[in-house]
Design an enzyme around this catalytic site. Structure first.
Site, PDB file in Angstrom:
ATOM      1  N   HIS A 261      24.856  -1.444  -1.105  1.00 55.48           N
ATOM      2  CA  HIS A 261      24.788  -2.907  -1.142  1.00 55.48           C
ATOM      3  C   HIS A 261      26.182  -3.515  -0.942  1.00 55.48           C
ATOM      4  CE1 HIS A 261      20.613  -2.610  -2.094  1.00 55.48           C
ATOM      5  NE2 HIS A 261      20.837  -2.055  -3.273  1.00 55.48           N
ATOM      6  N   ASP A 312      15.965   1.306   1.448  1.00 54.79           N
ATOM      7  CA  ASP A 312      15.994   1.009   0.018  1.00 54.79           C
ATOM      8  C   ASP A 312      14.596   0.830  -0.593  1.00 54.79           C
ATOM      9  OD1 ASP A 312      16.720   0.287  -2.539  1.00 54.79           O
ATOM     10  OD2 ASP A 312      17.819  -1.502  -1.994  1.00 54.79           O
TER      11      ASP A 312
HETATM   12 ZN   LIG Z   1      18.604   1.126  -4.542  1.00 59.72          ZN
END
Ligand SMILES: [Zn+2]
Length: 434
Positions: A261, A312
């Site tokens: 991220h 993800d």
């Molecule tokens: Zn994750």
């Protein structure tokens, strides 16, 4: 030995015509553009894609979390509901179907950030790695390679004990985590065992060096980093440092580390991640879905952090969409076009991604590399008329346009497999919610 004449293929940084590849023991032994003859594979062929951040069980949430308003934290409650329902068999079935969806999308290696370790009351299974091994088996059945990023998770947040379903994630401490993971080290072919720190929330600072030492700068080490502003604030309140600073101070950053991220960073964080050569894994479709924000992908790249990509939460499994989203999100954030070139984004999804998962010998159509080939239809309703060069592949193609996938010299997906994969997913997800 086998050979194929690729009508068009992305080799040495550009799309070239009539590329003859020779394959022996799952690797390329010769790659010759401009060849005259051979068994022809029509379409545009690229190397295998690396999906560097996956939580396989989140696939059961797709389409089911969109009715409510809320935040990342309300979405997390729904995700925890699924986490509470799985056992090793159900986990394997769901993961196999999810990995088959990935294979059909051109993904040849998955980095599985795995934290669902124990029984619902927190007791280890008879084999304490039963859940991780279920994922390894699922990947084998789907025909893709897996990097099992066994995740250390100790705390509900900055020292608080695990609560509710989190007891399934938690080991006693990092030493207990490393003892359990050590049992996985005799991994079979097609498997890399790496480590993950769930986050600075879930692993107290004094436990971080144990995880970093286990990875030893040699194995892949991944960590969720600064996805949410609230996490940054809680970290500064607990340690008077940003999450990046805490990781740096405890030896977690480096060229074998991936920060997942990396959304809400200070200038100092960006410098620290870049100067240590830490990879940055962006997951734009999930970050969109969860309302995380847009991270500084280009500034990280300029500072020295290699870009990788992940699906993800699997709200979408389509690395073509993740590739272009990195550029398109930068456009929204800056009101400028042209931050990332198509070849740079293809590199992120192939060579850089594979390297970050510990597969240094995959992600390129080149001699000595693993023979992964992802073939795209250049005449689909989406790709027709684009020329299907690098820009056409990155900015027009979708997972749906992948017509054949080879992993380690073996064809694992053919046109027409999608119907069966859909049925398998449907069945596995129905069982989860039953
Ligand atoms: Zn994750």
């Amino acid at each position: 030995m086998s050979s194929l004449l690729l009508e068009r293929a992305w080799v040495d940084g550009s799309v070239q015509d009539d590329v003859l590849v020779e394959i022996e023991d799952g690797r390329f032994t010769a790659v010759t553009p401009g060849a005259q003859s051979g068994e022809r594979l029509t379409g545009v062929t690229i190397p295998g894609l690396a999906n560097c951040h996956s939580h396989a069980f989140h696939r059961a949430l797709r389409g089911r979390t969109q009715r409510e308003r809320g935040s990342f934290w309300t979405w997390r409650d729904q995700m925890y509901d699924v986490a509470g329902r799985l056992d090793p068999d159900g986990y394997q079935e769901l993961a196999r179907a999810t990995y088959r969806e990935m294979a059909a999308a051109g993904i040849t290696s998955v980095g599985e950030f795995h934290y669902l370790h124990h029984q619902p009351d927190g007791t280890p299974y008879d084999d304490p790695n039963a859940m991780g091994l279920a994922l390894v088996e699922a990947a084998r059945e789907a025909g893709i390679r897996i990097t099992l990023l066994d995740t250390c998770y100790l705390s509900a947040g900055f020292g608080d004990p695990p609560q509710g379903v989190q007891v399934r994630y938690a080991d006693r401490d990092a030493a207990a985590w490393s003892e359990r993971v050590a049992l996985l080290e005799q991994s079979p072919a097609g498997v890399v065992v790496g480590a993950a720190v769930h986050s600075v929330r879930a692993v107290p600072a004094e436990q971080l060096p144990t995880v970093a030492d286990w990875a030893g700068g040699a194995k892949p080490l991944h960590v969720h980093l600064s996805e949410q502003v609230a996490e940054n604030q809680a970290c500064v309140a607990a340690y008077s440092r940003t999450p990046t600073e805490v990781l740096a101070l405890h030896g977690v950053l480096g060229p074998r580390t991936t920060a997942v991220h990396a959304t809400h960073l200070t200038e100092g964080d960006i410098r620290m991640l870049g100067s240590t050569g830490t990879h940055a894994c962006f997951c734009p479709t999930t970050e969109r879905d969860l309302g995380d924000g847009v991270g500084p992908s280009r500034r990280l790249h300029v500072a020295g952090s290699g870009l990788t990509l992940g699906s993800d939460s699997h709200a979408v499994i389509d690395l073509f969409e993740e590739m272009r989203a990195v550029e398109l999100d930068e456009r929204l954030a800056t009101q400028q076009r042209g931050h990332w070139s198509a070849p740079e984004l293809l590199n992120a999804a192939t060579t850089t991604g594979h390297r970050s998962l510990g597969w240094d010998d995959a992600g390129a159509i080149a001699v000595g590399q693993r023979a992964d080939l992802v073939t795209i239809d250049p005449a689909s309703p989406r790709t027709a008329g684009t020329g299907c060069d690098e820009a056409g592949v990155v900015f027009a193609a979708t997972a749906e346009d992948v017509v054949q996938v080879m992993v380690d010299g073996r064809v694992v997906v053919r046109q027409g497999d999608r119907e069966e994969i859909g049925r398998e997913l449907d069945e596995a997800i129905r069982k989860v919610w039953a």
